[in-house]
Structures are given as structure tokens and as C-alpha cells.
Design a protein around this motif. Structure first.
Motif, short mmCIF file in Angstrom:
data_model
loop_
_atom_site.label_atom_id
_atom_site.label_comp_id
_atom_site.label_asym_id
_atom_site.label_seq_id
_atom_site.Cartn_x
_atom_site.Cartn_y
_atom_site.Cartn_z
N THR A 71 0.83 -1.21 0.00
CA THR A 71 0.00 0.00 0.00
C THR A 71 0.86 1.26 0.00
O THR A 71 0.61 2.20 -0.76
N ARG A 93 -4.24 5.62 0.22
CA ARG A 93 -3.37 5.02 1.24
C ARG A 93 -3.89 5.35 2.65
O ARG A 93 -3.97 4.46 3.51
N TRP A 96 -6.90 3.31 3.42
CA TRP A 96 -6.55 1.91 3.69
C TRP A 96 -6.04 1.76 5.12
O TRP A 96 -6.44 0.83 5.83
N TYR A 167 -8.56 0.38 -4.08
CA TYR A 167 -8.34 0.77 -2.69
C TYR A 167 -9.53 1.57 -2.16
O TYR A 167 -9.98 1.35 -1.03
N ARG A 172 -9.21 -3.95 -1.61
CA ARG A 172 -7.85 -4.24 -1.16
C ARG A 172 -7.74 -4.28 0.36
O ARG A 172 -6.65 -4.49 0.90
N ASP A 173 -8.84 -4.09 1.06
CA ASP A 173 -8.83 -4.17 2.51
C ASP A 173 -8.52 -5.60 2.95
O ASP A 173 -8.95 -6.57 2.30
#
Length: 201
Positions: A71, A93, A96, A167, A172-173
């Protein structure tokens, strides 16, 4: 340009913490495998809590650490395209980390716990090799993903847009990962119980 990606992985740690080590360390990876420990979650007679330690959690912790490295490096890489990409990548970012910091913290705590267990059972050298092996594999996995997205380190705006959109969408978690999400969720709870028990001792 590929060298630039690898250098970025070395310089970018998870949420500002240096996590990267030499990904080519085969000896460390071998030692990590040899130092495997399996323990079930349990409370001691004094009320202390020890989280379960097993291969599934080992793999999940490595995945979380790798995602954290990835990330940060994605944001750094896409920020080099232009200001607009830099702003979106930085926002993605930050989002995230807001959603995944707990899981990454649990993974780091788990690796530290494993290292302590290996140290007691096999000594300082084995403990260091275990930790280095975990971090080397996490780094190697992150580099492999970056190189699949950006061959030769190319700065591709379209690919950055696609990845950053993922993201923002949450795909993408860590919790959304079918293989590791549930394991890491339980690990996060156990590590919190472990910290709580330590704070009352």
C-alpha cells in the motif's frame, strides 16, 4: 526501473515503520520454516492469555505485513506520475490505513510474540532468523505484486487509476480477502486480549 521498485520497498515500511529486509535471504526463510511453533489459545492459572500460534496465522500475518508494504509503495509510485495522481494515491493510502491499521498491528504483534517463543525454545539466533524470514517473504510478495502491476517499474497512469479505485472501493482491505480476512479478524481479537491481559499483570 525495477531496481527503483526494490529500493522503494526497502525505504517504505508499514505506516512509517521500517519493515523491509533482504528478500533474497534463503537461509532466513529456511530457518523460519524450521522454527515453526504451534500453540492453542489459552489462559494461564494466573489469568494471562496466550494467543494461538499456528501455520494459518503465520501465513495471515505475513499477508497483512505484505499488504501494508504494498500500500505504501503503490502510493509512492503513483504519486510520481503527476499531482492529481499523487493526491488520489495519498488519499487511498490513508483510507486503507484507517481501515486496516488494527489488523497490521495485530500481525506485527503476532510476529513479535512468535519471535519471543522461538527465542525461548531455540535461542536468539533462531528467533532473529524467524523474524527476518517472515519480513523477507512479506517484502518479496509485495515486490512481486508491484512488478506484476508495473513491469520494469513503468509509471502507468491507467494502472494506477485502476489500483487506486480498488483501494477506494475497499477490495484491497485485509478483511475482504477470502483466504486471510477471517483469520486476521480473529487474530486481531486475540492480540487485543493478550495486550489487555498484559496490562493488568
Amino acid at each position: 526501473m525495477k531496481r527503483g521498485l526494490i529500493l522503494a520497498m526497502v525505504l517504505c515500511g508499514a505506516h512509517g515503520t521500517a519493515l523491509a529486509v533482504d528478500a533474497a535471504s534463503n537461509a532466513a526463510n529456511t530457518a523460519a520454516n524450521n522454527a515453526a511453533v504451534v500453540i492453542d489459545s489459552r489462559y494461564s492459572s494466573s489469568g494471562s492469555f496466550l494467543p494461538a500460534v499456528n501455520a494459518a496465522r503465520d501465513a495471515a500475518a505475513g499477508f497483512a505485513l505484505s499488504r501494508a508494504m504494498l500500500t505504501n509503495v503503490v502510493a509512492k509510485h503513483c504519486a510520481q506520475i503527476d499531482v492529481a495522481h499523487a493526491l488520489r494515491a495519498d488519499e487511498a493510502r490513508n483510507r486503507w490505513w484507517q481501515h486496516n491499521e488494527g489488523a497490521v498491528g495485530a500481525a506485527k504483534g503476532y510476529v513479535q510474540l512468535q519471535r519471543a517463543i522461538v527465542q525461548v525454545k531455540q535461542g536468539e539466533a533462531a528467533a532473529t532468523q524467524y523474524r527476518d524470514g517472515v519480513m523477507a517473504q512479506a517484502k518479496a510478495d509485495a515486490i512481486a505484486t508491484m512488478e506484476s502491476w508495473f513491469p520494469e517499474g513503468e509509471q502507468d497512469g491507467a494502472t494506477c487509476d485502476k489500483v487506486v479505485d480498488e483501494y477506494f472501493a475497499g477490495t484491497r482491505d485485509i478483511g475482504s480477502n477470502e483466504e486471510f480476512g477471517t483469520v486476521l479478524g480473529r487474530l486481531e481479537g486475540d492480540m487485543q486480549a493478550y495486550r489487555d491481559a498484559q496490562s493488568t499483570e
